[in-house]
Design a protein around this motif. Structure first.
Motif, PDB file in Angstrom:
ATOM      1  N   MET A   1       0.844  -1.167   0.000  1.00 54.89           N
ATOM      2  CA  MET A   1       0.000   0.000   0.000  1.00 54.89           C
ATOM      3  C   MET A   1       0.893   1.234   0.000  1.00 54.89           C
ATOM      4  O   MET A   1       1.703   1.429   0.907  1.00 54.89           O
ATOM      5  CB  MET A   1      -0.889  -0.064   1.245  1.00 54.89           C
ATOM      6  CG  MET A   1      -1.664   1.171   1.520  1.00 54.89           C
ATOM      7  SD  MET A   1      -2.860   0.988   2.852  1.00 54.89           S
ATOM      8  CE  MET A   1      -1.816   1.027   4.283  1.00 54.89           C
ATOM      9  N   ILE A   2       0.777   2.053  -1.011  1.00 53.58           N
ATOM     10  CA  ILE A   2       1.532   3.287  -1.164  1.00 53.58           C
ATOM     11  C   ILE A   2       0.535   4.433  -1.256  1.00 53.58           C
ATOM     12  O   ILE A   2      -0.448   4.347  -1.993  1.00 53.58           O
ATOM     13  CB  ILE A   2       2.399   3.268  -2.449  1.00 53.58           C
ATOM     14  CG1 ILE A   2       3.216   1.980  -2.575  1.00 53.58           C
ATOM     15  CG2 ILE A   2       3.275   4.507  -2.551  1.00 53.58           C
ATOM     16  CD1 ILE A   2       4.246   1.772  -1.518  1.00 53.58           C
ATOM     17  N   ASP A   3       0.773   5.527  -0.519  1.00 48.70           N
ATOM     18  CA  ASP A   3      -0.173   6.647  -0.574  1.00 48.70           C
ATOM     19  C   ASP A   3       0.030   7.459  -1.851  1.00 48.70           C
ATOM     20  O   ASP A   3       0.952   7.193  -2.633  1.00 48.70           O
ATOM     21  CB  ASP A   3      -0.111   7.500   0.696  1.00 48.70           C
ATOM     22  CG  ASP A   3       1.136   8.371   0.812  1.00 48.70           C
ATOM     23  OD1 ASP A   3       1.919   8.497  -0.157  1.00 48.70           O
ATOM     24  OD2 ASP A   3       1.328   8.948   1.898  1.00 48.70           O
ATOM     25  N   VAL A   4      -0.806   8.467  -2.063  1.00 47.99           N
ATOM     26  CA  VAL A   4      -0.757   9.255  -3.297  1.00 47.99           C
ATOM     27  C   VAL A   4       0.542  10.042  -3.451  1.00 47.99           C
ATOM     28  O   VAL A   4       0.900  10.423  -4.557  1.00 47.99           O
ATOM     29  CB  VAL A   4      -1.970  10.217  -3.397  1.00 47.99           C
ATOM     30  CG1 VAL A   4      -3.266   9.446  -3.517  1.00 47.99           C
ATOM     31  CG2 VAL A   4      -2.008  11.178  -2.235  1.00 47.99           C
ATOM     32  N   ASP A   5       1.249  10.272  -2.340  1.00 52.87           N
ATOM     33  CA  ASP A   5       2.521  10.990  -2.402  1.00 52.87           C
ATOM     34  C   ASP A   5       3.721  10.062  -2.577  1.00 52.87           C
ATOM     35  O   ASP A   5       4.857  10.515  -2.660  1.00 52.87           O
ATOM     36  CB  ASP A   5       2.719  11.822  -1.130  1.00 52.87           C
ATOM     37  CG  ASP A   5       1.681  12.917  -0.988  1.00 52.87           C
ATOM     38  OD1 ASP A   5       1.341  13.555  -2.016  1.00 52.87           O
ATOM     39  OD2 ASP A   5       1.205  13.138   0.136  1.00 52.87           O
ATOM     40  N   GLY A   6       3.470   8.738  -2.592  1.00 52.86           N
ATOM     41  CA  GLY A   6       4.540   7.772  -2.808  1.00 52.86           C
ATOM     42  C   GLY A   6       5.162   7.208  -1.535  1.00 52.86           C
ATOM     43  O   GLY A   6       6.222   6.590  -1.588  1.00 52.86           O
ATOM     44  N   TYR A   7       4.487   7.399  -0.401  1.00 53.32           N
ATOM     45  CA  TYR A   7       5.015   6.892   0.868  1.00 53.32           C
ATOM     46  C   TYR A   7       4.258   5.648   1.321  1.00 53.32           C
ATOM     47  O   TYR A   7       3.028   5.595   1.232  1.00 53.32           O
ATOM     48  CB  TYR A   7       4.931   7.960   1.961  1.00 53.32           C
ATOM     49  CG  TYR A   7       5.925   9.067   1.751  1.00 53.32           C
ATOM     50  CD1 TYR A   7       7.201   8.987   2.290  1.00 53.32           C
ATOM     51  CD2 TYR A   7       5.595  10.192   0.996  1.00 53.32           C
ATOM     52  CE1 TYR A   7       8.128  10.002   2.091  1.00 53.32           C
ATOM     53  CE2 TYR A   7       6.507  11.202   0.785  1.00 53.32           C
ATOM     54  CZ  TYR A   7       7.771  11.104   1.337  1.00 53.32           C
ATOM     55  OH  TYR A   7       8.681  12.108   1.127  1.00 53.32           O
ATOM     56  N   ARG A   8       5.001   4.679   1.821  1.00 55.99           N
ATOM     57  CA  ARG A   8       4.428   3.428   2.331  1.00 55.99           C
ATOM     58  C   ARG A   8       4.159   3.589   3.825  1.00 55.99           C
ATOM     59  O   ARG A   8       5.081   3.891   4.589  1.00 55.99           O
ATOM     60  CB  ARG A   8       5.414   2.292   2.095  1.00 55.99           C
ATOM     61  CG  ARG A   8       4.971   0.950   2.623  1.00 55.99           C
ATOM     62  CD  ARG A   8       6.034  -0.099   2.246  1.00 55.99           C
ATOM     63  NE  ARG A   8       5.741  -1.355   2.883  1.00 55.99           N
ATOM     64  CZ  ARG A   8       6.550  -1.968   3.751  1.00 55.99           C
ATOM     65  NH1 ARG A   8       7.712  -1.425   4.082  1.00 55.99           N
ATOM     66  NH2 ARG A   8       6.214  -3.115   4.271  1.00 55.99           N
ATOM     67  N   PRO A   9       2.912   3.393   4.281  1.00 61.55           N
ATOM     68  CA  PRO A   9       2.615   3.460   5.721  1.00 61.55           C
ATOM     69  C   PRO A   9       3.354   2.363   6.480  1.00 61.55           C
ATOM     70  O   PRO A   9       3.410   1.215   6.035  1.00 61.55           O
ATOM     71  CB  PRO A   9       1.109   3.253   5.793  1.00 61.55           C
ATOM     72  CG  PRO A   9       0.604   3.604   4.436  1.00 61.55           C
ATOM     73  CD  PRO A   9       1.702   3.207   3.485  1.00 61.55           C
ATOM     74  N   ASN A  10       3.917   2.717   7.609  1.00 59.08           N
ATOM     75  CA  ASN A  10       4.849   1.861   8.311  1.00 59.08           C
ATOM     76  C   ASN A  10       4.795   2.182   9.799  1.00 59.08           C
ATOM     77  O   ASN A  10       4.337   3.250  10.178  1.00 59.08           O
ATOM     78  CB  ASN A  10       6.243   2.181   7.726  1.00 59.08           C
ATOM     79  CG  ASN A  10       7.334   1.248   8.109  1.00 59.08           C
ATOM     80  OD1 ASN A  10       7.783   1.241   9.251  1.00 59.08           O
ATOM     81  ND2 ASN A  10       7.805   0.478   7.152  1.00 59.08           N
ATOM     82  N   VAL A  11       5.255   1.259  10.616  1.00 61.07           N
ATOM     83  CA  VAL A  11       5.405   1.516  12.050  1.00 61.07           C
ATOM     84  C   VAL A  11       6.856   1.268  12.441  1.00 61.07           C
ATOM     85  O   VAL A  11       7.528   0.424  11.865  1.00 61.07           O
ATOM     86  CB  VAL A  11       4.468   0.631  12.912  1.00 61.07           C
ATOM     87  CG1 VAL A  11       3.018   0.993  12.672  1.00 61.07           C
ATOM     88  CG2 VAL A  11       4.706  -0.846  12.681  1.00 61.07           C
ATOM     89  N   GLY A  12       7.327   2.031  13.410  1.00 58.03           N
ATOM     90  CA  GLY A  12       8.657   1.848  13.968  1.00 58.03           C
ATOM     91  C   GLY A  12       8.528   1.591  15.459  1.00 58.03           C
ATOM     92  O   GLY A  12       7.611   2.106  16.104  1.00 58.03           O
ATOM     93  N   ILE A  13       9.447   0.793  16.002  1.00 59.60           N
ATOM     94  CA  ILE A  13       9.353   0.364  17.395  1.00 59.60           C
ATOM     95  C   ILE A  13      10.648   0.661  18.135  1.00 59.60           C
ATOM     96  O   ILE A  13      11.713   0.170  17.761  1.00 59.60           O
ATOM     97  CB  ILE A  13       9.048  -1.150  17.479  1.00 59.60           C
ATOM     98  CG1 ILE A  13       7.739  -1.471  16.758  1.00 59.60           C
ATOM     99  CG2 ILE A  13       9.012  -1.605  18.940  1.00 59.60           C
ATOM    100  CD1 ILE A  13       7.514  -2.955  16.506  1.00 59.60           C
TER     101      ILE A  13
END
Length: 186
Positions: A1-13
């Protein structure tokens, strides 16, 4: 899943131990060290993705950790041009992340890097708070520093230590901290 701006939603821990040190792990078959992180599925909230990634990458379940806080909104980083796959649609130019600060509530024996059939890490260690911001791969340094700056006041309050709000320079001789390290099972 890539947003309209080209960024992939992600989580960091960012995972803390009882001494206020951070979990730091080496990618399998690479020399790169980083925090656990991973992409969100379309049907997941950031919290759900965080728990899934935590278990996949460290073997820790929800009962092994306490969620202290998360960043508000997305923190973004761009991939270096050499990593952008222009032939794929949509094109991913980077990651947008929600970062979570967790505290390990059980013992570190619960850490199992090989809990997943395709482990992402092969060795881990505990490091001092600002160490990752100076030693992660260059293109992630700014997002690491922003996440850690966000968490620094809470860590100071929780552990009664002064860590400040400025990460050291990447070329500074920053000690890794803690003597303990762990490996995935052979």
């Amino acid at each position: 899943m890539i947003d309209v701006d080209g960024y992939r939603p992600n989580v960091g821990i960012v995972l803390l131990n009882a001494d206020g040190q951070l979990f730091w792990a080496r990618r399998v078959n690479r020399d790169g060290w980083q925090f656990p992180q991973g992409g969100m599925r379309t049907d997941e909230t950031p919290l759900e993705a965080m728990y899934r990634e935590l278990e996949e990458e460290t073997g820790l379940a929800a009962h092994h950790v306490e969620v202290i806080t998360a960043t508000h909104g997305w923190l973004r980083y761009r991939l270096p041009e050499r990593y952008v796959r222009r032939h794929q649609r949509p094109t991913c130019i980077g990651q947008k992340q929600v970062w979570f600060l967790l505290k390990l509530v059980g013992g570190e024996e619960a850490l199992k890097l090989d809990a997943n059939e395709k482990p992402e890490f092969d060795i881990w260690r505990w490091v001092d708070f600002w160490y990752p911001a100076a030693h992660v791969v260059n293109f992630k340094r700014d997002v690491y520093a922003r996440a850690l700056r966000h968490f620094a006041p809470l860590v100071e309050e929780l552990f009664g230590v002064e860590i400040g709000t400025t990460p050291p320079r990447a070329d500074a001789d920053t000690p890794a901290g803690g003597p303990r390290t762990g490996r995935a099972a052979a």
